[in-house]
Design a protein around this motif. Structure first.
Motif, PDB file in Angstrom:
ATOM      1  N   VAL A  35       0.814  -1.219   0.000  1.00  0.00           N
ATOM      2  CA  VAL A  35       0.000   0.000   0.000  1.00  0.00           C
ATOM      3  C   VAL A  35       0.843   1.262   0.000  1.00  0.00           C
ATOM      4  O   VAL A  35       0.357   2.332  -0.368  1.00  0.00           O
ATOM      5  CB  VAL A  35      -1.012   0.027   1.173  1.00  0.00           C
ATOM      6  CG1 VAL A  35      -1.977  -1.130   1.067  1.00  0.00           C
ATOM      7  CG2 VAL A  35      -0.319   0.054   2.509  1.00  0.00           C
ATOM      8  N   LYS A  36       2.098   1.149   0.377  1.00  0.00           N
ATOM      9  CA  LYS A  36       2.986   2.313   0.417  1.00  0.00           C
ATOM     10  C   LYS A  36       3.234   2.875  -0.992  1.00  0.00           C
ATOM     11  O   LYS A  36       3.439   4.062  -1.164  1.00  0.00           O
ATOM     12  CB  LYS A  36       4.323   1.913   1.052  1.00  0.00           C
ATOM     13  CG  LYS A  36       5.231   3.066   1.352  1.00  0.00           C
ATOM     14  CD  LYS A  36       6.574   2.605   1.894  1.00  0.00           C
ATOM     15  CE  LYS A  36       6.394   1.842   3.188  1.00  0.00           C
ATOM     16  NZ  LYS A  36       7.679   1.479   3.807  1.00  0.00           N
ATOM     17  N   ASP A  37       3.197   2.021  -1.994  1.00  0.00           N
ATOM     18  CA  ASP A  37       3.505   2.435  -3.370  1.00  0.00           C
ATOM     19  C   ASP A  37       2.211   2.466  -4.183  1.00  0.00           C
ATOM     20  O   ASP A  37       1.773   1.453  -4.730  1.00  0.00           O
ATOM     21  CB  ASP A  37       4.513   1.462  -3.975  1.00  0.00           C
ATOM     22  CG  ASP A  37       4.972   1.853  -5.361  1.00  0.00           C
ATOM     23  OD1 ASP A  37       4.372   2.761  -5.980  1.00  0.00           O
ATOM     24  OD2 ASP A  37       5.940   1.236  -5.844  1.00  0.00           O
ATOM     25  N   GLU A  38       1.588   3.644  -4.261  1.00  0.00           N
ATOM     26  CA  GLU A  38       0.306   3.777  -4.952  1.00  0.00           C
ATOM     27  C   GLU A  38       0.391   3.385  -6.426  1.00  0.00           C
ATOM     28  O   GLU A  38      -0.555   2.814  -6.973  1.00  0.00           O
ATOM     29  CB  GLU A  38      -0.232   5.197  -4.822  1.00  0.00           C
ATOM     30  CG  GLU A  38      -0.717   5.537  -3.432  1.00  0.00           C
ATOM     31  CD  GLU A  38      -1.293   6.933  -3.342  1.00  0.00           C
ATOM     32  OE1 GLU A  38      -1.842   7.432  -4.345  1.00  0.00           O
ATOM     33  OE2 GLU A  38      -1.194   7.525  -2.255  1.00  0.00           O
ATOM     34  N   GLN A  39       1.511   3.681  -7.074  1.00  0.00           N
ATOM     35  CA  GLN A  39       1.669   3.324  -8.479  1.00  0.00           C
ATOM     36  C   GLN A  39       1.678   1.812  -8.644  1.00  0.00           C
ATOM     37  O   GLN A  39       1.080   1.269  -9.571  1.00  0.00           O
ATOM     38  CB  GLN A  39       2.949   3.940  -9.067  1.00  0.00           C
ATOM     39  CG  GLN A  39       3.106   3.694 -10.552  1.00  0.00           C
ATOM     40  CD  GLN A  39       1.968   4.286 -11.376  1.00  0.00           C
ATOM     41  OE1 GLN A  39       1.428   5.347 -11.064  1.00  0.00           O
ATOM     42  NE2 GLN A  39       1.602   3.604 -12.447  1.00  0.00           N
ATOM     43  N   VAL A  41       0.210  -0.340  -6.669  1.00  0.00           N
ATOM     44  CA  VAL A  41      -1.172  -0.778  -6.443  1.00  0.00           C
ATOM     45  C   VAL A  41      -1.970  -0.623  -7.731  1.00  0.00           C
ATOM     46  O   VAL A  41      -2.684  -1.541  -8.148  1.00  0.00           O
ATOM     47  CB  VAL A  41      -1.840   0.006  -5.289  1.00  0.00           C
ATOM     48  CG1 VAL A  41      -3.325  -0.307  -5.205  1.00  0.00           C
ATOM     49  CG2 VAL A  41      -1.149  -0.300  -3.963  1.00  0.00           C
ATOM     50  N   LYS A  42      -1.835   0.516  -8.383  1.00  0.00           N
ATOM     51  CA  LYS A  42      -2.566   0.771  -9.626  1.00  0.00           C
ATOM     52  C   LYS A  42      -2.150  -0.209 -10.723  1.00  0.00           C
ATOM     53  O   LYS A  42      -2.995  -0.726 -11.458  1.00  0.00           O
ATOM     54  CB  LYS A  42      -2.354   2.204 -10.097  1.00  0.00           C
ATOM     55  CG  LYS A  42      -3.070   3.232  -9.261  1.00  0.00           C
ATOM     56  CD  LYS A  42      -2.801   4.638  -9.754  1.00  0.00           C
ATOM     57  CE  LYS A  42      -3.445   5.654  -8.825  1.00  0.00           C
ATOM     58  NZ  LYS A  42      -3.155   7.027  -9.251  1.00  0.00           N
ATOM     59  N   ALA A  89      -6.579  -0.747  -2.460  1.00  0.00           N
ATOM     60  CA  ALA A  89      -5.367  -1.513  -2.150  1.00  0.00           C
ATOM     61  C   ALA A  89      -5.720  -2.755  -1.341  1.00  0.00           C
ATOM     62  O   ALA A  89      -5.173  -3.838  -1.578  1.00  0.00           O
ATOM     63  CB  ALA A  89      -4.373  -0.646  -1.389  1.00  0.00           C
TER      64      ALA A  89
END
Length: 133
Positions: A35-39, A41-42, A89
């Motif tokens: 979840v720390k890395d939104e990109q 997750v996307k 996420a």
């Protein structure tokens, strides 16, 4: 089903590629790292959706032949992560860790069947086609 159509074969391979990419992007992570890395997750959510889209596009004949596969679960991948505000996420992580290992293994079994059909049998590694050709 005597011959697997190229379109179905390609879609199955696409699904396997998406599952491998998801595994590569998430295997060394825990939930907090994910979840720390939104990109990330996307990107993972996009690959999950693409796998669902591929499952939806597979022919009815192919799905009927491999009727023991949870096609609805594969197709639902596309809609399960959809959210008006972007992919969740938490939902994406849950699918990656709980659902995808089984679904990916199933698709790998289909690929094994397509690449190495058992002589005189339409059944391999627990995949149970409904017609015995």
């Amino acid at each position: 089903m005597n011959e697997i159509q190229d379109a179905d074969r390609n879609l199955i391979y696409q699904m396997a590629d998406h599952f491998r990419a998801i595994r590569s992007m998430t295997e060394a992570l825990d939930y907090a790292g994910f979840v720390k890395d939104e990109q990330n997750v996307k990107e993972v959510a996009e690959l999950v959706a693409k796998a669902g889209q591929a499952a939806r596009a597979i022919s009815a004949e192919f799905k009927a032949h491999f009727n023991s596969i949870a096609w609805d679960s594969l197709i639902d991948l596309e809609t399960a992560i959809a959210d008006e505000e972007g992919p969740s996420a938490e939902i994406t992580w849950g699918m990656v860790k709980e659902d995808l290992p089984y679904l990916a293994a199933t698709i790998d079994q289909v690929i094994d069947f397509m690449d190495n059909p058992q002589e005189g049998s339409d059944d391999t590694q627990g995949i149970a086609p409904d017609d015995e050709a």
